[in-house]
Scaffold this motif. Structure first.
Motif, PDB file in Angstrom:
ATOM      1  N   SER A 256       0.820  -1.213   0.000  1.00 51.23           N
ATOM      2  CA  SER A 256       0.000   0.000   0.000  1.00 51.23           C
ATOM      3  C   SER A 256       0.856   1.267   0.000  1.00 51.23           C
TER       4      SER A 256
ATOM      5  N   GLU B  24       2.270  13.902  -3.733  1.00 51.51           N
ATOM      6  CA  GLU B  24       0.883  13.430  -3.773  1.00 51.51           C
ATOM      7  C   GLU B  24       0.402  13.044  -2.378  1.00 51.51           C
TER       8      GLU B  24
ATOM      9  N   ALA C 210      -2.704  14.753  -0.495  1.00 45.65           N
ATOM     10  CA  ALA C 210      -3.853  13.939  -0.098  1.00 45.65           C
ATOM     11  C   ALA C 210      -4.160  14.128   1.384  1.00 45.65           C
TER      12      ALA C 210
ATOM     13  N   ARG D 299      -7.934  12.902   1.888  1.00 45.79           N
ATOM     14  CA  ARG D 299      -8.337  11.817   0.995  1.00 45.79           C
ATOM     15  C   ARG D 299      -7.208  10.782   0.942  1.00 45.79           C
ATOM     16  N   LYS D 300      -7.517   9.632   0.369  1.00 44.35           N
ATOM     17  CA  LYS D 300      -6.486   8.613   0.197  1.00 44.35           C
ATOM     18  C   LYS D 300      -5.564   9.022  -0.945  1.00 44.35           C
ATOM     19  N   PRO D 301      -4.257   8.809  -0.817  1.00 46.63           N
ATOM     20  CA  PRO D 301      -3.351   9.183  -1.910  1.00 46.63           C
ATOM     21  C   PRO D 301      -3.514   8.284  -3.123  1.00 46.63           C
ATOM     22  N   GLN D 302      -3.339   8.869  -4.282  1.00 48.22           N
ATOM     23  CA  GLN D 302      -3.327   8.131  -5.547  1.00 48.22           C
ATOM     24  C   GLN D 302      -1.869   8.088  -6.025  1.00 48.22           C
ATOM     25  N   TRP D 303      -1.172   7.051  -5.637  1.00 42.82           N
ATOM     26  CA  TRP D 303       0.263   7.010  -5.922  1.00 42.82           C
ATOM     27  C   TRP D 303       0.539   7.019  -7.412  1.00 42.82           C
TER      28      TRP D 303
END
Length: 268
Positions: free
Chosen positions: A207, A250, A254, A259-263
């Motif tokens: 993750s 990022e 985030a 919010r959840k990161p978008q790697w």
């Protein structure tokens, strides 16, 4: 899971899955997975293959049979009582052990049984270790008149000096629970839960962005071998490079946006 080593009689079974998790399984259960020349060469080849795989995310080193690894193959060593042969053998083993540290991805030891001498060294050399509660650990070369010098290198980097020295001088074994207390392994679970616990750790690692883990692992081992001022210099430079990288940019954004990161995908 796709097989990188389809030969089920190979000394090391090497497979990888779609997530980029490589599994290297010691496959000499009859000889307690001792690190003879054949097994060392196979491990070295597998580690080099992982290093060349830009999509690799993690490695699990496991073993077939009751023992994880019973150290070097003493019969093989006794058959060639020559200093030059022993120097070559230990250099080969050292190269393999350092290859684990130099990989840009985390390496987990999955320990299902006995890990002794160079087998204990292998556990200590891995970045992380999960052990079954029935596993045991020792550096008992001293019992045959051979101080476990090379195993002592990662062992004393895992646990306090006097605890490591006691194991090295006495040859006494410790339980999995004691190994966790001393810092040799991260987690101990019943044998039937071992794979699930390894998978839980893998999911946590997967993750996280590969680039940040790679930079962090390299820095971790580099700074450990330096004085504190040099360590801070290295760590500061590493964090600056990491922060300037797209994954950290990022991640921070985030966090700010809750919010959840978008790697971002790794650079080819």
């Amino acid at each position: 899971m796709s097989a990188a080593s389809a030969d089920l009689s190979a000394p090391v079974l090497h497979t990888q899955d779609a997530r980029g998790v490589h599994r290297l399984v010691l496959n000499r259960a009859a000889s307690f997975n001792t690190l003879g020349e054949e097994v060392l060469a196979a491990l070295q080849a597998a580690l080099e293959a992982v290093a060349a795989d830009g999509a690799a995310r993690a490695v699990v080193i496991a073993a077939e049979g009751k023992a994880f690894c019973a150290g070097h193959n003493l019969k093989e060593m006794r058959a060639q009582p020559e200093l030059a042969y022993y120097q070559k053998l230990f250099a080969q083993c050292t190269r393999m052990m350092l290859g684990i540290q130099k990989l840009p991805v985390p390496v987990i030891a999955r320990v299902q049984g006995l890990a002794t001498a160079a087998g204990c060294q292998l556990v200590a050399q891995c970045d992380l270790a999960v052990a079954a509660s029935n596993a045991s650990f020792g550096v008992n070369g001293i019992d045959v008149g051979l101080f476990c010098a090379t195993p002592s290198v990662p062992l004393v980097r895992n646990m306090p000096a006097k605890q490591a020295m006691e194991m090295l001088l006495t040859g006494d074994f410790i339980t999995a629970d004691e190994a966790r207390v001393r810092g040799l392994v991260n987690r101990v679970v019943p044998l039937e839960a071992l794979d699930a616990e390894v998978e839980k750790l893998l999911q946590s690692l997967l993750s996280k962005p590969r680039e940040a883990l790679a930079m962090g692992k390299a820095l971790f081992y580099q700074q450990r071998e330096t004085g504190i001022e040099a360590a801070y210099q290295l760590a500061g430079q590493s964090m600056a490079r990491n922060m300037a990288h797209a994954v950290a940019q990022e991640g921070v954004q985030a966090f700010i946006e809750k919010r959840k990161p978008q790697w971002p995908a790794p650079a080819p």
